[in-house]
Design an enzyme around this catalytic site. Structure first.
Site, PDB file in Angstrom:
ATOM      1  N   SER A  89       0.845  -1.191   0.000  1.00 44.87           N
ATOM      2  CA  SER A  89       0.000   0.000   0.000  1.00 44.87           C
ATOM      3  C   SER A  89       0.879   1.239   0.000  1.00 44.87           C
ATOM      4  O   SER A  89       1.854   1.328   0.746  1.00 44.87           O
ATOM      5  CB  SER A  89      -0.906   0.005   1.237  1.00 44.87           C
ATOM      6  N   GLY A 133       4.338   4.119   3.151  1.00 44.65           N
ATOM      7  CA  GLY A 133       3.977   2.882   2.472  1.00 44.65           C
ATOM      8  C   GLY A 133       4.034   1.724   3.452  1.00 44.65           C
ATOM      9  O   GLY A 133       4.532   1.868   4.568  1.00 44.65           O
ATOM     10  N   LYS A 134       3.493   0.604   3.075  1.00 46.57           N
ATOM     11  CA  LYS A 134       3.585  -0.598   3.912  1.00 46.57           C
ATOM     12  C   LYS A 134       3.256  -1.809   3.064  1.00 46.57           C
ATOM     13  O   LYS A 134       2.430  -1.731   2.152  1.00 46.57           O
ATOM     14  CB  LYS A 134       2.589  -0.527   5.082  1.00 46.57           C
ATOM     15  N   GLY A 135       3.897  -2.932   3.389  1.00 47.39           N
ATOM     16  CA  GLY A 135       3.615  -4.151   2.655  1.00 47.39           C
ATOM     17  C   GLY A 135       3.389  -5.309   3.599  1.00 47.39           C
ATOM     18  O   GLY A 135       3.773  -5.262   4.773  1.00 47.39           O
ATOM     19  N   ASP A 162       9.957  -5.420   8.922  1.00 46.52           N
ATOM     20  CA  ASP A 162       8.867  -5.210   9.884  1.00 46.52           C
ATOM     21  C   ASP A 162       8.681  -6.541  10.606  1.00 46.52           C
ATOM     22  O   ASP A 162       9.631  -7.330  10.685  1.00 46.52           O
ATOM     23  CB  ASP A 162       7.599  -4.769   9.134  1.00 46.52           C
TER      24      ASP A 162
END
Ligand code: NAD
Length: 406
Positions: free
Chosen positions: A51, A96-98, A137
């Site tokens: 995202s 952002g992040k995945g 993460d």
């Protein structure tokens, strides 16, 4: 929760409704299906996301997590939080992040490597040093970052270290990244203590969680003169009002797997640990640890959020009324993403800094961010969390206006 916080902040700062409308949504979310050959020879397809919330300030930045409970909505919310975290410390990044839905604890190293390479290949069109720079993460570490970097470099045909941060130092990682989040917690603590009139020489500190963030927060606070009187991990806590010898506790945990049982310290529960008589409390384990149930019994004058989301909104209100300052996660634990930024800068220029240089730059960056948030805290008469949000959202909103997005 992310949308509620934005709503609350928008009201306080009288945010342009058009900007608010844009900020409620990510700019892009990519959903990918990754076929992986498992060790038994069969193909299993995993689902993953990336995202990208907002890039008004610069390329997207944020970690990639591996967990069975990953959902698209969670990844979107986390990418919004990254927008605020990068903005509050003044980094030239958006959020952002995945995430990949998987349980790496039930997979072999080979399976995890094939999944990692497959995921990065699948999102490769929308990442890169100028577009989106992922990092580690939950359940991903420098090992996965090395695979991501290698996969992307193979695709391009040349080394592209700046496409990912949190890499091993041997292939372009930054000195000081391991200590960065804990050091950041201590720097923010030092600045907050000045504002609150807490003398750090002999100040009593309690730390929940004795992992990367907890240990280094305690280590650097001790260097500033504090006395660490209580620490804990998932098995429980230990307490000695005269102070604990940190290195000895660390050695003990490395040998036995826990801090519990450390000679000369009293064993206490994680719940009681949070309520100990102390000046500074550093929750650095899990979310939702300080709630409306225990907020009234917290004795600390200052809470430094090493973990993400350790204080619930109800507890925030109680603590604010009681005059307890909470240095919010997006500021207190931003040391990690800040040194990730330094890593990217070093990769782009191909010139690497010493640990001392990294620490010095981090200190300056966080002092500036803290002072900015503190000024808003005084001006708007809100708690530090809302002050940090106002600071972060204003910077993004300004960039959006200047760029002509609204
Ligand atoms: P870690 O895995 O190194 O350490 C976590 C620690 O918490 C361990 O000591 C574990 O035993 C302890 N713990 C687990 N359950 C507990 C419980 N119920 N009660 C007390 N202790 C418990 O993880 P970390 O990297 O130190 O991250 C901790 C927190 O900080 C997470 O919320 C993470 O998202 C956040 N954070 C980490 C970084 C970073 O750079 N590592 C950056 C920003 C935020």
């Amino acid at each position: 929760m992310a949308l509620e916080q934005l709503e609350k902040c928008a009201k306080i700062m009288n945010l342009d409704p058009n900007i608010h409308e844009i900020l409620k949504y990510p700019k892009r979310v990519l959903c990918v299906y990754i076929p992986v050959r498992m060790d038994n020879g069969k193909i299993k397809v995993f689902k993953g996301f990336r995202s990208q919330h907002n890039d008004a300030l610069g390329p997207f930045k944020g970690g990639i997590r591996y967990h069975p409970n990953v959902t698209m909505d969670e990844v979107i919310a986390l990418s919004m939080w990254m927008t605020w975290k990068c903005s509050v410390v003044g980094l030239p990044y958006g959020g952002g992040k995945g995430g990949v839905i998987c349980n790496p604890k039930e997979m072999s190293i080979g399976e995890i490597e094939r999944l990692s390479r497959g995921y990065f290949y699948a999102i490769s069109k929308i990442v890169g040093p100028e577009i989106d720079i992922p990092a580690g993460d939950v359940n991903t570490s420098s090992r996965e970052m090395a695979w991501f970097m290698d996969e992307y470099s193979k695709l391009k045909g040349y080394n592209v270290p700046g496409t990912i941060t949190g890499k091993p130092v041997e292939i372009g990682g930054s000195e000081g990244r391991t200590e960065a989040t804990g050091l950041g917690v201590a720097i923010v603590g030092r600045e907050a203590a000045k504002c609150l009139g807490i003398n750090l020489k002999g100040a009593k500190v309690v730390v929940q969680g004795f992992g990367n963030v907890g240990y280094y927060s305690a280590y650097f606070l001790e260097k500033l003169g504090c006395k660490i009187i209580g620490v804990s991990d998932s098995r429980g806590g230990i307490y000695n009002k005269e102070g604990l010898k940190l290195d000895a506790v660390r050695e003990f945990k490395a040998k036995t797997g826990s801090v519990v049982g450390f000679p000369g310290a009293e064993v206490i529960t994680n719940e009681d640990l949070l309520e100990l008589e102390c000046d500074i409390l550093v929750p650095s384990a899990l979310e939702n640890q300080i709630t409306e149930k225990n907020a009234n019994r917290i004795k600390a004058k200052l809470i430094l959020e090493g973990a993400n989301g350790p204080t619930t909104p109800e507890a925030d209100e109680i603590l604010h009324k009681r005059g307890v300052m909470v240095a919010p996660d997006i500021l207190a634990n931003a040391g990690g993403v800040s040194v990730s930024y330094f890593e990217w800068v070093q990769n782009l220029q191909g010139y690497y800094w010493s640990k001392e240089e990294v620490f010095d730059k981090l200190d300056k960056l966080l002092v500036k961010a803290f002072n900015k948030v503190y000024r808003i805290y005084e001006e708007y008469k809100v708690d530090m969390r809302m002050a940090a949000y106002v600071c972060a959202v204003s910077r993004v909103a300004e960039a959006m206006k200047i760029r002509g997005w609204v």
